[in-house]
Design an enzyme around this catalytic site. Structure first.
Site, PDB file in Angstrom:
ATOM      1  CB  CYS A 186     -30.064   0.887  17.094  1.00  0.00           C
ATOM      2  SG  CYS A 186     -28.907   2.264  17.102  1.00  0.00           S
ATOM      3  CB  CYS A 206     -27.019   0.198  15.356  1.00  0.00           C
ATOM      4  SG  CYS A 206     -26.976   0.784  17.057  1.00  0.00           S
TER       5      CYS A 206
END
Length: 145
Positions: free
Chosen positions: A69, A72
């Protein structure tokens, strides 16, 4: 037609092997959650599938993320820096949703990054999406004194 059947057999067989090894691995894991802290003051990385219980005194700030991600990965250094600044005021932990799906289910994670704050009384406040440092500090300052 024979090649098609062979390929289908290989795919089905691989699926059963993967599912079977997953089940046996799940049976062998400890029921006690394993947490690792690389350096003093850095967030704890939650590595096993288990529920997270509230701390009796401090809020627990949990970063739900995954290695694949992008947002993230951008948020990770902000989370780590803030965890160091709030040391002793809250417990900070990161949970990889791919490695800990049961934990992600406990906090109803449907999108990442998600930050959840588990209060000592068991209440949970969550937000989803990338936050810059000011947004993150604003979010946690309502719960972390």
């Amino acid at each position: 037609m024979t090649l098609r059947k062979l390929l289908l057999s290989v795919i089905v067989g691989a699926t059963f092997v993967a599912c079977g090894s997953s089940d046996s691995a799940a049976k062998e894991t400890n029921t006690k959650p394993e947490m690792t802290q690389v350096k003093e003051g850095e967030p704890i990385v939650y590595t096993l599938n288990s529920t997270i219980s509230p701390d009796k005194q401090l809020p627990t700030v949990i970063d739900f993320s995954a290695t694949w991600c992008g947002p993230c990965r951008r948020f990770a250094p902000i989370f780590e820096e803030t965890a160091k600044e709030y040391k002793g005021k809250a417990i900070f932990m990161s949970v990889d949703v791919d490695n800990s799906p049961e934990t992600a289910r406990q906090f109803e994670v449907s999108a990442i990054p998600q930050v959840s704050i588990l209060m000592p009384d068991g209440t949970i406040t969550s937000t989803v999406g990338f936050m810059d440092k000011d947004q993150f500090v604003d979010f946690i300052s309502k719960a972390v004194k």
